[in-house]
Structure formats: C-alpha cells, structure tokens
Write a protein that holds these residues in place. Structure first.
Motif, short mmCIF file in Angstrom:
data_model
loop_
_atom_site.label_atom_id
_atom_site.label_comp_id
_atom_site.label_asym_id
_atom_site.label_seq_id
_atom_site.Cartn_x
_atom_site.Cartn_y
_atom_site.Cartn_z
N THR A 184 -18.82 5.50 46.18
CA THR A 184 -17.28 5.20 45.67
C THR A 184 -16.65 6.53 45.57
O THR A 184 -15.42 6.49 45.53
N LYS A 185 -17.30 7.75 45.43
CA LYS A 185 -16.76 8.87 45.05
C LYS A 185 -15.92 9.25 46.23
O LYS A 185 -14.80 9.82 46.40
N ARG A 186 -16.61 9.32 47.42
CA ARG A 186 -15.96 9.30 48.79
C ARG A 186 -14.92 8.52 49.19
O ARG A 186 -14.02 8.86 49.98
N THR A 187 -14.79 7.28 48.54
CA THR A 187 -13.57 6.43 48.81
C THR A 187 -12.73 6.47 47.95
O THR A 187 -11.77 5.67 47.69
N SER A 235 -27.56 9.02 39.92
CA SER A 235 -26.39 8.49 39.87
C SER A 235 -25.66 8.00 38.48
O SER A 235 -26.61 7.60 37.55
N SER A 236 -24.52 7.98 38.24
CA SER A 236 -23.85 7.57 36.92
C SER A 236 -22.51 7.32 37.09
O SER A 236 -22.01 7.24 38.28
N GLN A 241 -18.03 -7.03 41.78
CA GLN A 241 -18.42 -5.96 42.65
C GLN A 241 -19.89 -5.45 42.41
O GLN A 241 -20.25 -5.96 41.11
N LEU A 242 -20.65 -5.15 43.48
CA LEU A 242 -22.10 -4.86 43.13
C LEU A 242 -22.20 -3.45 43.06
O LEU A 242 -21.50 -2.75 44.00
N ASN A 243 -22.60 -2.82 42.09
CA ASN A 243 -22.98 -1.35 41.88
C ASN A 243 -24.42 -1.20 42.10
O ASN A 243 -25.36 -1.61 41.38
N ASN A 290 -20.45 8.99 40.27
CA ASN A 290 -21.25 10.20 40.75
C ASN A 290 -22.43 9.66 41.54
O ASN A 290 -23.20 9.01 40.80
N LYS A 291 -22.30 9.73 42.67
CA LYS A 291 -23.42 9.18 43.70
C LYS A 291 -23.69 7.35 43.66
O LYS A 291 -24.71 7.19 43.73
N MET A 292 -22.73 6.85 43.04
CA MET A 292 -22.89 5.40 42.84
C MET A 292 -22.23 4.62 44.24
O MET A 292 -21.19 4.95 44.66
#
Length: 203
Positions: free
Chosen positions: A58-61, A127-128, A119-121, A67-69
């Motif tokens: 999600t950080k890339r989006t 990750s955090s 939403q599924l995380n 953080n890495k989630m």
C-alpha cells in the motif's frame, strides 16, 4: 424450509457463539471474541490465503502510513461477484448486533450507516502501520492468524490513550474512527486483519 429462515437461524447461531464486551474506558468501544464461528473460519482462512496472492504494497500505491503492509480492497476485488466472498457475507452479521452493542454509545451510529467497505491487511516481515485516524464513522478491526502463530508484535494500539486492547485470534474491535491508532511492527509473518469501515453517506 424457506432459505431466508435458514439464513436467519444460521446468523443467530453464529452470533450466540460470540463473546461481546462493551467497554467505556479509555473510550467507548467493543471487543468481540470469536467473531467468526467454527463453521465460518475455514472458508475465511481459505479466502485470506487466496487474497494474499492478490495483495499490493500500500505504500507503493500511495499510502504514506504503511510500512511493508500489503492489502486488498474486497469491494473492488469482488466488484462483479461479491456473493462469492465468504468474508463479505459473514462480516454483515455485525449489523444484527444492535442489542449486544447497545451499551456502546458510538455503536448507535452503526444502524445509521448506509455505506461500508472492507479491506484485508497482510502483515509480514517487519511490516507496520503508522498512527492515523480512519476517514469513516466507525471502524472494526478483526485480527486473524493461522495456528501455530508465526509472529510477535503487531499490536493494535491507541497511542494517544496508551491503550492496547487484548486481541486473540478471531477478535474484533469496534471503535469510533476519529480516534488515532496504529499497528506496531510485526516480527515474523502471518498477521492478518479484516478492516471494516462504516460511513454515513448523504444522498
């Protein structure tokens, strides 16, 4: 027997297996243990394993708090065929809990909400998710992991209050969305949360 009657009976049975605790401190919120019953959990975890393969960082989006989630928006993923999702079907029983939630003043808004999204995380490898409020009226977070547990950390924390609710596997926390919260770093892998957001949409 009519299918609707069978469906209502199954919902009642599932609700009866829950343990609902309405707490007033440090703010009004609800903790529900065993949110999914024993008959529902296998299909929930099967779907999680399928969805994890379709999740995105999600950080890339564009989410700066992530953080890495990785995550999947179920309403978008199943846009054409929502009925095939066990998670989307089972999640709706929260709307049947009016009596059980009556001591949570914020939960009164649940019956007023006319839009909800899920939403599924997926949390793996340190990750955090940073401190934030949700842009909704109410939020419900359900913690899930398959046994044996393969991670430590990952607590849902309401940092402004110094409060970390006790959450075991298959525990849901319902709280007002404006209260800031975060997910502490996960050491290991296999922490999942189903995040259900409720809105009042003016039409």
């Amino acid at each position: 027997q009519p299918l609707l009657d069978v469906h209502i009976r199954l919902i009642k049975c599932s609700i009866n297996s829950m343990q609902v605790k309405n707490l007033q401190e440090p703010f009004a919120h609800t903790i529900i243990d065993n949110f999914f019953d024993d008959a529902e959990l296998p299909s929930v975890f099967s779907e999680i394993n399928y969805l994890h393969k379709h999740s995105q960082d999600t950080k890339r989006t564009g989410d700066p708090k992530s953080n890495k989630m990785n995550a999947v928006h179920l309403d978008m993923h199943y846009k054409q065929d929502r009925h095939v999702s066990s998670i989307l079907r089972y999640n709706r029983k929260i709307f049947e809990l009016k009596e059980q939630l009556k001591d949570n003043v914020f939960a009164n808004y649940l019956q007023m909400c006319n839009l909800d999204v899920t939403q599924l995380n997926c949390y793996d490898k340190d990750s955090s998710y940073g401190l934030h409020p949700d842009h909704a009226v109410l939020s419900a977070v359900t913690l899930l992991y398959e046994a044996p547990k393969r991670f430590t950390g990952g607590e849902l924390q309401f940092t402004d209050y110094g409060y970390t609710p006790k959450m075991d596997n298959n525990t849901l926390v319902l709280f007002p969305s404006f209260i800031q919260h975060e997910v502490k770093p996960v050491i290991g892998k296999g922490r999942y949360s189903i995040n259900h957001f409720f809105f009042v949409q003016i039409r």
